[in-house]
Write a protein that holds these residues in place. Structure first.
Motif, mmCIF file in Angstrom:
data_model
loop_
_atom_site.group_PDB
_atom_site.id
_atom_site.type_symbol
_atom_site.label_atom_id
_atom_site.label_comp_id
_atom_site.label_asym_id
_atom_site.label_seq_id
_atom_site.Cartn_x
_atom_site.Cartn_y
_atom_site.Cartn_z
ATOM 1 N N GLU A 396 0.834 -1.208 0.000
ATOM 2 C CA GLU A 396 0.000 0.000 0.000
ATOM 3 C C GLU A 396 0.867 1.255 0.000
ATOM 4 O O GLU A 396 0.564 2.242 -0.674
ATOM 5 C CB GLU A 396 -0.908 -0.023 1.238
ATOM 6 N N GLU A 406 -2.474 3.726 -6.342
ATOM 7 C CA GLU A 406 -3.156 3.639 -5.056
ATOM 8 C C GLU A 406 -4.619 3.288 -5.250
ATOM 9 O O GLU A 406 -5.181 2.449 -4.519
ATOM 10 C CB GLU A 406 -3.018 4.960 -4.301
ATOM 11 N N TRP A 410 -6.508 -0.245 -3.813
ATOM 12 C CA TRP A 410 -7.679 -0.332 -2.943
ATOM 13 C C TRP A 410 -8.868 -0.972 -3.652
ATOM 14 O O TRP A 410 -9.704 -1.615 -3.003
ATOM 15 C CB TRP A 410 -8.051 1.041 -2.408
ATOM 16 N N ARG A 414 -10.773 -4.120 -2.043
ATOM 17 C CA ARG A 414 -12.232 -4.180 -1.855
ATOM 18 C C ARG A 414 -12.798 -5.493 -2.380
ATOM 19 O O ARG A 414 -13.764 -6.040 -1.821
ATOM 20 C CB ARG A 414 -12.898 -2.990 -2.552
ATOM 21 N N ARG A 417 -12.425 -8.064 0.329
ATOM 22 C CA ARG A 417 -12.789 -7.442 1.603
ATOM 23 C C ARG A 417 -13.107 -8.474 2.683
ATOM 24 O O ARG A 417 -12.664 -8.354 3.830
ATOM 25 C CB ARG A 417 -13.990 -6.527 1.385
ATOM 26 N N ILE A 437 -5.234 0.450 7.020
ATOM 27 C CA ILE A 437 -6.494 -0.109 6.518
ATOM 28 C C ILE A 437 -7.675 0.706 7.020
ATOM 29 O O ILE A 437 -8.613 0.997 6.280
ATOM 30 C CB ILE A 437 -6.638 -1.587 6.956
ATOM 31 N N HIS A 440 -9.215 3.562 5.260
ATOM 32 C CA HIS A 440 -10.142 3.247 4.168
ATOM 33 C C HIS A 440 -11.247 2.365 4.757
ATOM 34 O O HIS A 440 -11.244 1.142 4.605
ATOM 35 C CB HIS A 440 -9.415 2.536 3.019
ATOM 36 N N VAL A 443 -13.322 -0.825 3.282
ATOM 37 C CA VAL A 443 -12.873 -2.209 3.108
ATOM 38 C C VAL A 443 -12.963 -2.984 4.428
ATOM 39 O O VAL A 443 -12.503 -4.117 4.502
ATOM 40 C CB VAL A 443 -11.431 -2.265 2.566
#
Length: 829
Positions: A396, A406, A410, A414, A417, A437, A440, A443
């Motif tokens: 990440e 980026e 993500w 997702r 997830r 994490i 965001h 997720v």
């Protein structure tokens, strides 16, 4: 032969200056071809040259000049003058000397320097020269040579070198340590290590390992940056001489990795990307192969902890090298990368991107496999799963180096997830471990966010801290609780809380839960004027702008913040929730017009009409509004201007949006700013880690916090209740147990809540229901008279009653304790 993987053919160039040819007339002795290395003092490059042993030192200078353009010799008035010098084993080589006369052999290393610096540390240069001679003797030793004595002598020389090293960590130590490289001792030790003799090989290994370990022992960490070039040299030479799986190479690489963090601390000293990238790529390849094997096999194959750790350590300087201002200083665009002149860094920057894509693809497959296994078998925790999260965290951070990466990272996360949440819930330790994490939230799920919010409250607390004891009179519950909690030092609240009510014997977790419920009920009681409930939902609250009627109101808000944080910490649901306008301010976010819908539906409706009203109607001043509002303060009303000269500023179609925004800001931000600030401070007092205080609300959604505070909003399920209850002295098919559940099933929702509180001191269940409690509930058979009412031990979730002779008798007894005024104050032990 050593270094065979690094050999390459270099053309011999013609002489650049005619006067440099004087040595060609020297008589030739028996000659043989040799290959050797020349390390450049400037730039850190190393040349691989081929020559005959009978060639002169001057011819080597010509080769270097032809390849690099560096003029080793200049002519002043027809007299040659040395500008660059070749050093071998600590000695300067003279132009007229042949390589054989200097003792230069296959795979030896020479150093090209500008000026001999031996005058600054003459004893050290002599020490290194003697060490080189000793190593050369060992390379050529016979079976009768006393290797152990020579090894002891070598180790003493290496130790003496370190002892003489300046300890201040400044330029003095850096220049001193470079002597070790310039004198070609690393190359000599590696040459000894790859010799056919196992005895000398072991001797070289012991010397190198002890030298590195001794440095770590003798020097403080700030000097590590000056020592790391020596480790770079050892690793570079070993990589060419032996395999990357060689134990000595791995030891040197691990030692170098442990020093990489000191480069990260000093951005000015970030190593070159070309130097660090080979290690980064090498470890990434090992991880990629291990992940691929894990996908292909029936079981998960653990990754090497050392490989993961070293990969992370080498990745930090790689990121710094790409991000540094003189490189890019912003996310890399591949178009600009191809267009700009970045030298050899283009290859490395593309290589880091390839590593990112490869490892992310392999981890996606591993997570997919994890999901399938978890669904089929409920797989237990495997050690390599935590390594997956560590690598994902580093990927990440790499994704931020490249434009568009980026978002792609993500998006892939997702898609996985469910598997990611599965790992986090089972493997999480510190809340800071997975902060990347939680930034965001989309997720994650509520369970994860709740788990880390609780960890933030728990981290840094001392389990052995002295008990904080409170003796509370029920008739003065609010006042005394305020004195104990609101006036206490934050440190005193880090230990366990011990509550006892006056004239009552009961203590323990059940009493603590009851105290929390009663105090929070008082805090949000409208009579105390601290909070206002939403008109359409009496369970949701926000600070009361009129709380200043009490001169202690700000202290009460600090107290309230502490109580709410402590309730969360002890996982006590208090049956209240925060309105959106309150939560957003605690999270440091702006409040919009739409956010006040629940807090003040009348204001919301009125403002909405103004915004939707016909333009001409507004401009005709039908509303008669100006930029003012009325506030009620201490029983009187006063006019407040929303902007400078607000009372003379008419609301029209052009400024009505601004009017609504200013009105909302005044009612729900400005008027309660002090209350919110003191509440936030009180809450922060309970979070011992100062770095976590700002991020607590950021990791939660508005409804996340309300679920934690209020608990389940659904009616208590008798089926769920029954499934989470054990029996002591009764059997599940006893008539008293059948009667009990039949009676509970016929109760109203309010009666069930009172019974639950009587049994457990819990007013609201967690969102998971009874399964979210820390233990099951218990029904105990007692031998008291049938005339006695049920009793409880709320600390342990015990409900105790005798074997009543009939269902009617039992119902009569339960009806008594489920009356609200009884169930909330009677029988809890």
């Amino acid at each position: 032969m050593a270094y065979r993987n690094t050999r390459r053919k270099l053309d011999d160039y013609a002489a650049a200056d005619a006067w440099m040819r004087y040595d060609e007339t020297l008589p030739l002795s028996l000659s043989y071809p040799i290959q050797f290395f020349v390390r450049m003092f400037s730039g850190g490059k190393t040349l691989v040259l081929q020559a005959d042993s009978s060639d002169s030192v001057a011819s080597v200078h010509r080769k270097i000049q032809s390849i690099t353009g560096i003029r080793s010799i200049q002519s002043t008035s027809g007299v040659p003058r040395m500008e660059q010098r070749l050093i071998y084993r600590g000695k300067q080589l003279q132009l007229q000397q042949r390589l054989s006369e200097c003792g230069v052999q296959n795979d030896d290393t020479l150093q090209l320097v500008g000026r001999m610096r031996s005058t600054r540390h003459p004893h050290t240069w002599k020490l290194m020269n003697d060490l080189n001679s000793l190593i050369n003797d060992l390379c050529n030793c016979d079976d009768n040579t006393d290797v152990n004595a020579n090894v002891t002598c070598m180790m003493k020389m290496l130790t003496d070198f370190l002892i003489m090293t300046p300890k201040d960590g400044a330029d003095g130590s850096e220049q001193y340590l470079q002597i070790f490289i310039h004198s070609s001792v690393p190359a000599a030790l590696v040459k000894l290590y790859v010799s056919p003799s196992l005895t000398t090989k072991q001797a070289a290994r012991e010397c190198i390992c002890q030298f590195i370990d001794s440095f770590k022992t003798l020097f403080a960490s700030p000097v590590y940056k000056q020592f790391s070039p020596i480790l770079f040299e050892f690793c570079k030479i070993l990589r060419g001489a032996v395999s990357v799986d060689d134990a000595l190479y791995i030891f040197c690489r691990s030692s170098l990795a442990s020093m990489m963090e000191w480069y990260v601390c000093d951005v000015k000293c970030v190593p070159r990307l070309q130097d660090v990238f080979p290690f980064f790529r090498e470890l990434a390849t090992r991880l990629s192969r291990a992940l691929e094997l894990s996908v292909q096999s029936a079981e998960f194959i653990p990754l090497s902890d050392s490989d993961v750790c070293e990969f992370i350590k080498f990745m930090h300087p790689v990121k710094c090298a790409i991000w540094r201002p003189e490189a890019f200083g912003s996310p890399v665009s591949f178009r600009s990368l191809m267009q700009r002149e970045t030298g050899n860094e283009c290859f490395e920057i593309e290589g880091v991107h390839r590593v990112f894509c490869d490892l992310l693809e392999k981890l996606e497959l591993c997570l997919k496999k994890l999901g399938l296994i978890n669904e089929e078998r409920g797989e237990a925790i495997v050690s390599c799963w935590s390594q997956y999260l560590l690598i994902l965290k580093e990927l990440e951070s790499i994704s931020k180096l490249y434009k568009g990466m980026e978002e792609m990272f993500w998006e892939k996360i997702r898609q996985r997830r469910v598997e990611l949440c599965f790992l986090i819930v089972r493997l999480s330790k510190k809340s800071t471990d997975y902060q990347w994490i939680l930034e965001h939230k989309e997720v994650t799920n509520f369970k994860i966010r709740q788990q880390f919010a609780l960890k933030m409250l728990q981290e840094g607390r001392h389990k052995n801290e002295k008990l904080y004891e409170m003796l509370i009179c029920r008739s003065r519950l609010f006042e005394q609780s305020f004195e104990y909690i609101g006036r206490a030092s934050p440190k005193s609240l880090q230990g366990q809380l011990f509550i006892q009510f006056e004239n009552e014997e009961a203590t323990g977790p059940g009493v603590l839960r009851e105290w929390f419920s009663l105090v929070c009920e008082a805090i949000f009681n409208p009579q105390n004027a601290l909070f206002v409930s939403c008109p359409n939902d009496g369970r949701r609250f926000f600070p009361n702008p009129a709380s200043k009627v009490d001169p202690l109101h700000l202290e009460y808000f600090t107290f309230s913040g502490r109580m709410i944080a402590l309730a969360l910490l002890h996982r006590v649901q208090i049956s209240i929730a925060f309105d959106r306008v309150f939560f957003l301010q605690l999270a440091g976010e702006d409040i919009s017009f739409e956010d006040i819908r629940d807090a003040d539906p009348y204001l919301y409706s009125g403002c909405k009409k103004i915004l939707e009203m016909d333009t001409n109607t507004v401009d005709e001043d039908v509303l008669g509004l100006t930029f003012v509002c009325e506030d009620e303060e201490l029983g009187s009303r006063k006019v407040v201007e929303l902007c400078p000269d607000g009372k003379n500023t008419l609301v029209n179609s052009e400024n009505r949006d601004n009017y609504v925004n200013l009105l909302v800001k005044h009612r729900f931000v400005t008027s309660i700013a002090q209350q919110v600030a003191h509440f936030a401070q009180g809450f922060a007092d309970i979070i011992t880690d100062q770095q976590l205080r700002k991020s607590f609300y950021q990791i939660l959604d508005h409804e996340d916090l309300n679920r934690m505070l209020h608990g389940s909003k659904t009616v208590v399920s008798v089926k769920d209740w029954k499934e989470h209850t054990n029996y002591n002295g009764y059997k599940i098919d006893d008539p008293q147990i059948s009667w009990f559940w039949e009676i509970v099933g016929s109760m109203s929702a309010e009666q069930r809540n009172v019974l639950l509180f009587f049994w457990t001191s819990i007013k609201s269940l967690p969102v998971e229901g009874f399964g979210g409690l820390d233990s099951k509930l218990h029904i105990y058979r007692t031998s008291v008279s049938h005339d006695c009412l049920p009793s409880s031990r709320t600390c342990f979730y015990y409900l105790c009653f005798p074997p009543y002779p009939s269902m009617d008798v039992m119902q009569n007894r339960l009806n008594i304790i489920t009356q609200n005024y009884v169930g909330c104050s009677f029988g809890a032990q």
